[in-house]
Write a protein that holds these residues in place. Structure first.
Motif, mmCIF file in Angstrom:
data_model
loop_
_atom_site.group_PDB
_atom_site.id
_atom_site.type_symbol
_atom_site.label_atom_id
_atom_site.label_comp_id
_atom_site.label_asym_id
_atom_site.label_seq_id
_atom_site.Cartn_x
_atom_site.Cartn_y
_atom_site.Cartn_z
ATOM 1 N N LYS A 1 0.831 -1.201 0.000
ATOM 2 C CA LYS A 1 0.000 0.000 0.000
ATOM 3 C C LYS A 1 0.867 1.252 0.000
ATOM 4 N N THR A 2 0.461 2.248 -0.782
ATOM 5 C CA THR A 2 1.192 3.510 -0.871
ATOM 6 C C THR A 2 0.670 4.487 0.179
ATOM 7 N N LYS A 3 1.589 5.090 0.925
ATOM 8 C CA LYS A 3 1.222 6.046 1.966
ATOM 9 C C LYS A 3 2.072 7.305 1.824
ATOM 10 N N VAL A 4 1.558 8.411 2.360
ATOM 11 C CA VAL A 4 2.290 9.676 2.349
ATOM 12 C C VAL A 4 2.274 10.259 3.758
ATOM 13 N N VAL A 5 3.479 10.594 4.286
ATOM 14 C CA VAL A 5 3.559 11.218 5.607
ATOM 15 C C VAL A 5 4.498 12.418 5.548
ATOM 16 N N PRO A 6 4.225 13.479 6.326
ATOM 17 C CA PRO A 6 5.177 14.591 6.417
ATOM 18 C C PRO A 6 6.273 14.259 7.422
ATOM 19 N N VAL A 7 7.511 14.508 7.039
ATOM 20 C CA VAL A 7 8.653 14.257 7.928
ATOM 21 C C VAL A 7 9.414 15.556 8.135
ATOM 22 N N THR A 8 9.648 15.910 9.389
ATOM 23 C CA THR A 8 10.427 17.108 9.711
ATOM 24 C C THR A 8 11.894 16.733 9.851
ATOM 25 N N LEU A 9 12.752 17.374 9.071
ATOM 26 C CA LEU A 9 14.181 17.071 9.117
ATOM 27 C C LEU A 9 14.785 17.586 10.412
ATOM 28 N N VAL A 10 15.734 16.800 10.961
ATOM 29 C CA VAL A 10 16.420 17.217 12.190
ATOM 30 C C VAL A 10 17.858 17.595 11.849
ATOM 31 N N LYS A 11 18.516 18.279 12.764
ATOM 32 C CA LYS A 11 19.907 18.703 12.548
ATOM 33 C C LYS A 11 20.827 17.508 12.411
ATOM 34 N N LYS A 12 21.761 17.609 11.491
ATOM 35 C CA LYS A 12 22.706 16.518 11.280
ATOM 36 C C LYS A 12 23.514 16.225 12.539
ATOM 37 N N GLU A 13 23.793 17.274 13.330
ATOM 38 C CA GLU A 13 24.594 17.102 14.540
ATOM 39 C C GLU A 13 23.913 16.166 15.538
ATOM 40 N N LEU A 14 22.600 15.990 15.409
ATOM 41 C CA LEU A 14 21.869 15.107 16.312
ATOM 42 C C LEU A 14 21.808 13.681 15.781
ATOM 43 N N PHE A 15 22.335 13.486 14.589
ATOM 44 C CA PHE A 15 22.257 12.179 13.943
ATOM 45 C C PHE A 15 23.224 11.195 14.581
ATOM 46 N N ASN A 16 22.719 10.023 14.902
ATOM 47 C CA ASN A 16 23.607 8.939 15.316
ATOM 48 C C ASN A 16 23.083 7.647 14.721
ATOM 49 N N THR A 17 23.911 6.648 14.706
ATOM 50 C CA THR A 17 23.505 5.379 14.108
ATOM 51 C C THR A 17 23.987 4.233 14.981
ATOM 52 N N GLU A 18 23.391 3.080 14.771
ATOM 53 C CA GLU A 18 23.775 1.904 15.547
ATOM 54 C C GLU A 18 24.143 0.787 14.602
ATOM 55 N N PHE A 19 25.272 0.140 14.877
ATOM 56 C CA PHE A 19 25.712 -0.970 14.030
ATOM 57 C C PHE A 19 26.496 -1.952 14.878
ATOM 58 N N LYS A 20 26.098 -3.227 14.784
ATOM 59 C CA LYS A 20 26.757 -4.304 15.540
ATOM 60 C C LYS A 20 26.869 -3.972 17.029
ATOM 61 N N GLY A 21 25.841 -3.299 17.546
ATOM 62 C CA GLY A 21 25.812 -3.020 18.979
ATOM 63 C C GLY A 21 26.592 -1.799 19.401
ATOM 64 N N LEU A 22 27.066 -0.991 18.443
ATOM 65 C CA LEU A 22 27.766 0.251 18.768
ATOM 66 C C LEU A 22 26.922 1.439 18.312
ATOM 67 N N GLU A 23 26.620 2.357 19.219
ATOM 68 C CA GLU A 23 25.913 3.572 18.858
ATOM 69 C C GLU A 23 26.947 4.655 18.571
ATOM 70 N N LEU A 24 26.904 5.211 17.347
ATOM 71 C CA LEU A 24 27.947 6.125 16.884
ATOM 72 C C LEU A 24 27.407 7.538 16.712
ATOM 73 N N GLU A 25 28.275 8.539 16.941
ATOM 74 C CA GLU A 25 27.919 9.935 16.716
ATOM 75 C C GLU A 25 29.143 10.688 16.202
ATOM 76 N N ASP A 26 28.917 11.836 15.563
ATOM 77 C CA ASP A 26 30.021 12.655 15.063
ATOM 78 C C ASP A 26 30.789 13.277 16.230
ATOM 79 N N ILE A 27 32.087 13.462 16.041
ATOM 80 C CA ILE A 27 32.883 14.123 17.075
ATOM 81 C C ILE A 27 32.668 15.631 16.999
#
Length: 462
Positions: free
Chosen positions: A356-382
């Protein structure tokens, strides 16, 4: 017999008249055309007349707004033989001169160029098309997108380029590249847009306009314009085994360029917003591996915590088809569109979930708040304090350890700065996130990092 001769004469005259009319009225109009036909009745006339497309007005507008940029830098040269016999002598200062192009974007003297054109400059000089030269001031740079903003104080109002909407540029559209290759001022070359949203896996830039207009060393920072003379891109690099033009060149799209320079003018730095999804583009092979029928779109493999995508309800397995009215098939298309936006901008995301096709509005957040998780490690920019503390200019910090398997090593890992993952330089979380998603969860990774004591170490995580 006489009647037969008269009939023959009338037929001959009729044929000559018809042939003459065809030559005079029809063939004259069609001699510069090819009529193509098909069994589906899609035939159309394709003009081959050189006068059908006139580049002169666009070239006239563009050459006056494109400038020559001279970069003077100083480097220290050391002589190891003299140092061996006489000890350290501090090296010898040597001046280097580099050249490139730039584009005037306002009548009061703002100029956009490539970051690599002005990098490490101690002095910048800009020469206009009328041969007047001015000292230039560096306003700001974005090394990630290879864009820099300069300013000159001229004694007159300057001709400038207006921005076109690069999202509206079509493949096959005629474009002109204007710049100063090999110090040849005001050189114009023509070509077509060969592709859009081209991803060359270079650091940061992942959405080039590709063209076959001839671009050579010195063209960097120059203008890519449409047939109306409007700016559609900033010429940035070429793809060539020799370092000279070999068929393809690449430009940063005008929409991304305009957003960067507006940020530099208003904020002094670039405001980056992120959607908050990770994943990759679909094709037959990928779709078969993950067990879906869709072969087009951006497949969401994970959603970042506290991101706009998470708050809007996007989930793993969703397939993004459009952002606003922009069709999305590749990561480069998604990245290119988001790079033209700012934090807190809203984007309408069209996606497919369970057919099913859906449409939602997404508010972009600051890149500085971006973090990711991979293989059990949560990463963020220095941040800047991390860079100063460890004497580095890039890296990704381990913010937390979430894997049960790695919990015993939490104290040794948390707070460490990752410099490399396998052979990929950890310039920022976005770069590493993209690399890890392409590599896949089931592959082991080698991590080079600095611990909290400043010691370099290397670990392998299965």
């Amino acid at each position: 017999m006489k009647q037969l001769s008269s009939l023959f004469l009338v037929s001959l005259l009729s044929g000559a008249t018809t042939l003459g009319a065809y030559k005079l009225f029809i063939e004259k109009d069609n001699r510069n055309s090819i009529v193509t036909t098909s069994t589906n009745s899609f035939g159309r006339t394709v003009g081959l007349n050189g006068e059908a497309i006139d580049f002169t007005a666009a070239a006239e507008n563009a050459v006056h707004s494109v400038v020559h940029v001279k970069n003077v830098s100083v480097r220290t040269v050391y002589n190891p033989i003299l140092e061996y016999f006489y000890g350290s002598r501090g090296g010898q200062q040597q001046e280097q001169v580099g050249t490139g192009s730039g584009v005037i974007i306002s009548e009061d003297g703002y100029i956009v160029t490539n970051n690599h054109v002005i990098k490490d400059a101690t002095e910048l000089e800009v020469t206009l098309n009328n041969n007047k030269s001015y000292k230039a001031k560096l306003i700001g740079t974005d090394s990630k997108m290879d864009i820099a903003l300069l300013k000159i104080d001229a004694d007159e109002k300057l001709p400038y380029s207006t921005f076109a909407d690069s999202d509206a540029v079509k493949v096959g559209e005629w474009v002109l590249a204007v710049g100063n290759p090999y110090n040849l001022n005001s050189t114009v070359t023509a070509g077509i847009v060969s592709a859009k949203a081209r991803n060359l896996d270079t650091r940061g830039i992942q959405s080039f306009i590709q063209t076959d207009a001839a671009v050579n060393p010195g063209n960097s920072g120059g203008a890519l314009v449409n047939t109306r003379g409007e700016l559609v891109g900033i010429n940035t690099m070429i793809s060539s085994p020799t370092g000279s033009y070999a068929g393809y060149s690449f430009a940063v799209p005008s929409n991304i360029t305009r957003k960067i320079i507006e940020d530099l003018m208003e904020y002094g730095n670039v405001q980056r917003g992120i959607l908050g999804v990770e994943g990759g583009e679909l094709n037959s092979k990928v779709s078969k591996e993950i067990g879906i029928e869709e072969t087009e779109g951006f497949y969401v493999s994970s959603v970042s915590k506290n991101s706009g995508a998470e708050k809007a309800g996007l989930q793993k397995g969703d397939i993004i088809k459009k952002l606003d009215n922009q069709k999305i098939n590749t990561f480069a298309e998604l990245s290119g569109y988001i790079n033209s936006k700012r934090p807190d901008d809203k984007v309408q995301v069209t996606f497919v979930r369970d057919g099913k096709t859906k449409v939602v509005p997404v508010t972009l957040v600051k890149k500085e708040l971006f973090n990711t998780e991979f293989k059990g490690l949560e990463l963020e920019d220095i941040n800047s304090s991390d860079k100063k503390k460890y004497g580095i200019d890039y890296g990704v910090k381990i913010k937390d350890v979430t894997s049960d398997a790695l919990k015993p090593y939490q104290n040794q890992l948390k707070g460490n700065i990752i410099l490399k993952v396998d052979d990929q330089k950890a310039t920022d979380v976005e770069t590493i996130s993209t690399f890890l998603n392409r590599k896949g969860e089931d592959k082991s990774i080698s991590i080079q990092m600095i611990n909290r004591m400043g010691q370099l170490s290397q670990v392998i995580i299965q």
